[in-house]
Scaffold this active site. Structure first.
Site, mmCIF file in Angstrom:
data_model
loop_
_atom_site.group_PDB
_atom_site.id
_atom_site.type_symbol
_atom_site.label_atom_id
_atom_site.label_comp_id
_atom_site.label_asym_id
_atom_site.label_seq_id
_atom_site.Cartn_x
_atom_site.Cartn_y
_atom_site.Cartn_z
ATOM 1 C CG ASP A 169 30.352 -22.406 -1.895
ATOM 2 O OD1 ASP A 169 30.551 -21.167 -1.861
ATOM 3 O OD2 ASP A 169 29.271 -22.918 -1.553
ATOM 4 C CG ASN A 173 19.408 -28.558 -1.021
ATOM 5 O OD1 ASN A 173 20.062 -27.769 -0.336
ATOM 6 N ND2 ASN A 173 19.890 -29.082 -2.137
ATOM 7 C CG HIS A 179 23.178 -26.551 -0.155
ATOM 8 N ND1 HIS A 179 22.914 -26.287 -1.485
ATOM 9 C CD2 HIS A 179 23.236 -25.320 0.427
ATOM 10 C CE1 HIS A 179 22.833 -24.988 -1.671
ATOM 11 N NE2 HIS A 179 23.024 -24.378 -0.539
ATOM 12 C CD GLU A 181 23.644 -29.058 -3.770
ATOM 13 O OE1 GLU A 181 22.837 -28.997 -2.832
ATOM 14 O OE2 GLU A 181 23.729 -28.158 -4.643
HETATM 15 P P1 PGA Z 1 21.218 -17.872 1.153
HETATM 16 O O1 PGA Z 1 21.910 -19.194 0.618
HETATM 17 O O2 PGA Z 1 22.062 -17.401 2.295
HETATM 18 O O3 PGA Z 1 21.256 -16.934 0.000
HETATM 19 O O4 PGA Z 1 19.835 -18.251 1.586
HETATM 20 C C1 PGA Z 1 22.275 -20.211 1.479
HETATM 21 C C2 PGA Z 1 22.741 -21.389 0.687
HETATM 22 O O5 PGA Z 1 22.085 -21.742 -0.317
HETATM 23 O O6 PGA Z 1 23.759 -21.992 1.054
#
Ligand code: PGA
Length: 253
Positions: A79, A148, A150, A155
């Site tokens: 992304d 959350n 995602h 999302e």
């Molecule tokens: P993080 O992020 O690996 O920094 O916890 C994961 C995400 O939000 O997809």
């Protein structure tokens, strides 16, 4: 769904690196979908170390077996933020470039990124999908898990048949990404992401989860209903998906 529960973050990073290394040895030109975020940093650090050590003259390099060459892999960055270009400190493609692509000398021509500055982001997304098809599909998709639920910027509310597209970031994702960039105001409001259907087409998925703050959401992903409200739960019926978690993240399972 398969599970690998590791004692701690280092063991988790090594286990994921082992799986990816074995794929890269079996298929040197494999296509990988790769995320940024804090969770995979240890995997990329481990790869940089393994590649470096495999180049040392014996006996220092001993024990790493045949030289590890990742330079023929094809990479799809999961992304990117919309309206953020290369050279911007928030650019996710640059983050992966620093952590993995350059240390492992993967040819830049083999690295696919979303152009966050594209004048036609919808077209950019369609081209991303076409590029994945052109290389024969993704062999292994590595994913982190958002607080959350995602995956990428899919999302809550994302549909299982979603493809690469522009999305509005959820408030929770903006809050969580604020720690990377020095505050919520610095986090772009929109992103480009591979879709859930795109992710589900990968031949293998590794969902990497670390830390006590992910325990509750991991439980929802694994034991709750499969629902658009928890996008990662929609990966559960994939034929080859492995949750790799450290003990803290797996504590509520
Ligand atoms: P993080 O992020 O690996 O920094 O916890 C994961 C995400 O939000 O997809």
């Amino acid at each position: 769904m398969n599970f690998v529960i590791a004692a701690d973050y280092n063991a988790l990073s090594s286990a994921a690196a082992d799986r990816i290394e074995s794929l890269a040895r079996a298929k040197p030109n494999a296509a990988l979908g790769l995320p940024t975020g804090e969770t995979p940093v240890g995997v990329y650090r481990e790869f940089a170390r393994r590649v470096r050590e495999s180049r040392l003259p014996l006996p220092l390099g001993e024990g790493r077996g045949e030289g590890l060459d990742l330079s023929h892999l094809t990479i799809f960055v999961l992304d990117e933020y919309l309206d953020v270009g290369r050279g911007d400190p928030r650019c996710l493609a640059d983050w992966l470039d620093r952590d993995l692509i350059r240390p492992c000398e993967i040819a830049p021509g083999r690295v696919h990124v979303f152009d966050g500055l594209s004048a036609e982001p919808t077209l950019t997304c369609a081209e991303y999908e076409a590029a994945i098809v052109e290389v024969g599909g993704i062999d292994l998709q590595l994913l982190g898990l958002g607080p959350n639920g995602h995956v990428g910027f899919n999302e809550p509310g994302s549909r299982p048949d979603s493809r690469s597209r522009v999305v509005r970031l959820a408030a929770e994702s903006i809050a969580s990404n604020a720690r990377y960039w020095g505050g919520p105001d610095r986090v772009p409001r929109y992103g480009l992401t591979m879709g859930l259907a795109t992710l589900r087409q990968a031949r293998e998925i590794l969902l990497l989860v670390s830390g006590a703050n992910k325990a509750k959401i991991l439980r929802e992903v694994v034991e709750g209903p499969m629902t658009n409200d928890v996008p990662a739960s929609l990966l559960r019926d994939h034929p080859n998906v492995t949750v790799m978690a450290d003990r803290e993240a797996a504590a509520d399972l």
